[in-house]
Scaffold this motif. Sequence first.
Motif, PDB file in Angstrom:
ATOM      1  N   TYR A 145     -16.150  -0.893   7.935  1.00  0.00           N
ATOM      2  CA  TYR A 145     -15.083  -0.366   6.698  1.00  0.00           C
ATOM      3  C   TYR A 145     -15.440   0.744   6.423  1.00  0.00           C
ATOM      4  O   TYR A 145     -16.936   1.049   5.599  1.00  0.00           O
ATOM      5  CB  TYR A 145     -15.038  -1.879   5.465  1.00  0.00           C
ATOM      6  N   TYR A 146     -14.295   1.050   6.616  1.00  0.00           N
ATOM      7  CA  TYR A 146     -14.575   3.000   6.169  1.00  0.00           C
ATOM      8  C   TYR A 146     -13.332   3.236   4.938  1.00  0.00           C
ATOM      9  O   TYR A 146     -12.246   2.517   4.663  1.00  0.00           O
ATOM     10  CB  TYR A 146     -15.021   3.992   6.618  1.00  0.00           C
ATOM     11  N   LYS A 147     -13.514   4.305   3.696  1.00  0.00           N
ATOM     12  CA  LYS A 147     -12.843   5.132   2.951  1.00  0.00           C
ATOM     13  C   LYS A 147     -11.194   5.840   3.538  1.00  0.00           C
ATOM     14  O   LYS A 147     -12.477   7.103   4.153  1.00  0.00           O
ATOM     15  CB  LYS A 147     -12.812   5.382   2.145  1.00  0.00           C
ATOM     16  N   ASN A 148     -10.408   5.810   4.316  1.00  0.00           N
ATOM     17  CA  ASN A 148      -9.167   6.502   4.596  1.00  0.00           C
ATOM     18  C   ASN A 148      -7.972   6.472   4.274  1.00  0.00           C
ATOM     19  O   ASN A 148      -6.882   6.290   3.899  1.00  0.00           O
ATOM     20  CB  ASN A 148      -9.044   6.856   5.709  1.00  0.00           C
ATOM     21  N   LYS A 149      -7.660   7.254   2.652  1.00  0.00           N
ATOM     22  CA  LYS A 149      -6.965   7.516   1.743  1.00  0.00           C
ATOM     23  C   LYS A 149      -5.330   8.244   2.860  1.00  0.00           C
ATOM     24  O   LYS A 149      -4.155   7.314   2.642  1.00  0.00           O
ATOM     25  CB  LYS A 149      -7.060   8.365   0.725  1.00  0.00           C
ATOM     26  N   ASP A 150      -5.543   8.897   4.067  1.00  0.00           N
ATOM     27  CA  ASP A 150      -3.878   8.988   4.888  1.00  0.00           C
ATOM     28  C   ASP A 150      -3.784   7.819   5.436  1.00  0.00           C
ATOM     29  O   ASP A 150      -2.959   8.084   6.498  1.00  0.00           O
ATOM     30  CB  ASP A 150      -4.568  10.479   5.596  1.00  0.00           C
ATOM     31  N   ALA A 151      -4.626   6.608   5.406  1.00  0.00           N
ATOM     32  CA  ALA A 151      -4.003   5.642   6.085  1.00  0.00           C
ATOM     33  C   ALA A 151      -2.990   4.751   5.766  1.00  0.00           C
ATOM     34  O   ALA A 151      -2.851   3.470   6.268  1.00  0.00           O
ATOM     35  CB  ALA A 151      -5.460   4.747   6.538  1.00  0.00           C
ATOM     36  N   PHE A 152      -2.840   5.056   4.523  1.00  0.00           N
ATOM     37  CA  PHE A 152      -2.026   4.062   2.662  1.00  0.00           C
ATOM     38  C   PHE A 152      -0.323   4.788   3.466  1.00  0.00           C
ATOM     39  O   PHE A 152      -0.413   6.370   3.304  1.00  0.00           O
ATOM     40  CB  PHE A 152      -2.246   3.760   2.183  1.00  0.00           C
ATOM     41  N   ASN A 153       0.458   4.544   3.476  1.00  0.00           N
ATOM     42  CA  ASN A 153       1.732   4.789   3.014  1.00  0.00           C
ATOM     43  C   ASN A 153       2.249   5.180   1.339  1.00  0.00           C
ATOM     44  O   ASN A 153       1.795   4.424   1.133  1.00  0.00           O
ATOM     45  CB  ASN A 153       2.727   3.567   3.314  1.00  0.00           C
ATOM     46  N   LYS A 154       2.181   6.689   1.203  1.00  0.00           N
ATOM     47  CA  LYS A 154       2.320   7.030  -0.360  1.00  0.00           C
ATOM     48  C   LYS A 154       3.406   6.634  -1.292  1.00  0.00           C
ATOM     49  O   LYS A 154       3.454   5.724  -1.767  1.00  0.00           O
ATOM     50  CB  LYS A 154       2.438   8.016  -0.252  1.00  0.00           C
ATOM     51  N   PHE A 155       4.251   6.652  -0.315  1.00  0.00           N
ATOM     52  CA  PHE A 155       5.976   5.943  -0.962  1.00  0.00           C
ATOM     53  C   PHE A 155       6.521   4.612  -0.514  1.00  0.00           C
ATOM     54  O   PHE A 155       5.760   4.529   1.213  1.00  0.00           O
ATOM     55  CB  PHE A 155       7.224   7.844  -0.281  1.00  0.00           C
ATOM     56  N   HIS A 156       6.018   4.131  -1.810  1.00  0.00           N
ATOM     57  CA  HIS A 156       7.189   2.924  -1.095  1.00  0.00           C
ATOM     58  C   HIS A 156       8.699   2.195  -1.944  1.00  0.00           C
ATOM     59  O   HIS A 156       8.862   2.781  -2.780  1.00  0.00           O
ATOM     60  CB  HIS A 156       6.004   1.806  -1.449  1.00  0.00           C
ATOM     61  N   PHE A 157       9.187   1.002  -1.635  1.00  0.00           N
ATOM     62  CA  PHE A 157      10.184   0.509  -2.329  1.00  0.00           C
ATOM     63  C   PHE A 157       9.618  -1.219  -2.902  1.00  0.00           C
ATOM     64  O   PHE A 157       9.935  -1.739  -1.161  1.00  0.00           O
ATOM     65  CB  PHE A 157      11.567   0.413  -1.366  1.00  0.00           C
ATOM     66  N   ASN A 158       9.655  -1.952  -3.767  1.00  0.00           N
ATOM     67  CA  ASN A 158       9.705  -2.570  -4.064  1.00  0.00           C
ATOM     68  C   ASN A 158      10.955  -2.923  -4.170  1.00  0.00           C
ATOM     69  O   ASN A 158      11.685  -2.688  -5.347  1.00  0.00           O
ATOM     70  CB  ASN A 158       8.955  -2.797  -4.819  1.00  0.00           C
ATOM     71  N   LEU A 159      10.840  -3.890  -3.971  1.00  0.00           N
ATOM     72  CA  LEU A 159      12.137  -5.590  -4.626  1.00  0.00           C
ATOM     73  C   LEU A 159      12.009  -6.523  -5.255  1.00  0.00           C
ATOM     74  O   LEU A 159      10.433  -7.095  -5.365  1.00  0.00           O
ATOM     75  CB  LEU A 159      12.698  -6.607  -3.440  1.00  0.00           C
ATOM     76  N   ASN A 160      11.909  -7.138  -6.678  1.00  0.00           N
ATOM     77  CA  ASN A 160      11.290  -7.260  -7.845  1.00  0.00           C
ATOM     78  C   ASN A 160      12.507  -8.621  -8.163  1.00  0.00           C
ATOM     79  O   ASN A 160      13.618  -8.476  -8.606  1.00  0.00           O
ATOM     80  CB  ASN A 160      11.190  -6.744  -8.680  1.00  0.00           C
ATOM     81  N   THR A 161      11.648 -10.014  -8.759  1.00  0.00           N
ATOM     82  CA  THR A 161      12.618 -10.729 -10.192  1.00  0.00           C
ATOM     83  C   THR A 161      11.560 -11.149 -10.070  1.00  0.00           C
ATOM     84  O   THR A 161      10.868 -11.684 -10.280  1.00  0.00           O
ATOM     85  CB  THR A 161      13.466 -11.433  -8.460  1.00  0.00           C
ATOM     86  N   GLY A 162      12.250 -11.787 -11.658  1.00  0.00           N
ATOM     87  CA  GLY A 162      11.257 -13.145 -12.482  1.00  0.00           C
ATOM     88  C   GLY A 162      12.215 -13.037 -13.719  1.00  0.00           C
ATOM     89  O   GLY A 162      13.208 -13.204 -14.190  1.00  0.00           O
ATOM     90  N   PHE A 163      10.913 -13.442 -15.238  1.00  0.00           N
ATOM     91  CA  PHE A 163      11.886 -13.882 -15.815  1.00  0.00           C
ATOM     92  C   PHE A 163      10.739 -13.454 -17.266  1.00  0.00           C
ATOM     93  O   PHE A 163       9.415 -13.455 -17.143  1.00  0.00           O
ATOM     94  CB  PHE A 163      12.309 -15.425 -16.146  1.00  0.00           C
TER      95      PHE A 163
END
Length: 204
Positions: A145-163
């Motif tokens: 296991y190692y750290k590689n910040k470039d492996a992750f997507n920076k921009f995301h789009f979330n769908l939310n629901t709740g109360f």
Amino acid sequence: TPGNSTGGNTGGFTIYYPPSEVRSGPAFRAAVVGELGISKRSSVSAGLGYAYYSNEIKTGSYKDSSFILRTMADQSVALNSYYQGSQSQVIEYRNKYHFIQVPINYQLQLNKGIKVPIVSNIGVSPAYLFSTNALVYDTASGGIYYKNKDAFNKFHFNLNTGFSFRIGKPNALQWSIGPEISMDMTGLVKDYNAANASTVGSGN
């Protein structure tokens, strides 16, 4: 999703240990929003918020050693340190993800109460991953296991629901608190099949 693995060499055969189960961890969102009423019991809102998500994995011992890793995706990553796959020594590791979000929601009041309205919501939250300590797994050396910040997507789009339950006077500053379900439509880790194989990531 980051997982856990371990491996070694026994009798000339390299053993690869599969990733361990990933356990869910604490998560929450907080935001400051402005709201515009469109009827007596419905409204739309937008604002700026912070979101924290986490999960837990198991790793082996920590190694303070520098080398160039050739990943499963045929990329070169410069590492200053890494974790072995879990062997006899097991370390509980928590992956943490910190996001800035812009929540945009439609709200509908479910009850007729004025003192404590119960409000359902549905909406979207564009987000930016600005910090993470998450580990990435690779089969190198039987599993590390190692750290590689470039492996992750920076921009995301979330769908939310709740109360939520609202506290405060109408047409003034109010507090809302309640459970929420959020689904990331982007994906946490990049699709390395389409990535440039010559990319060198940071192991810091």
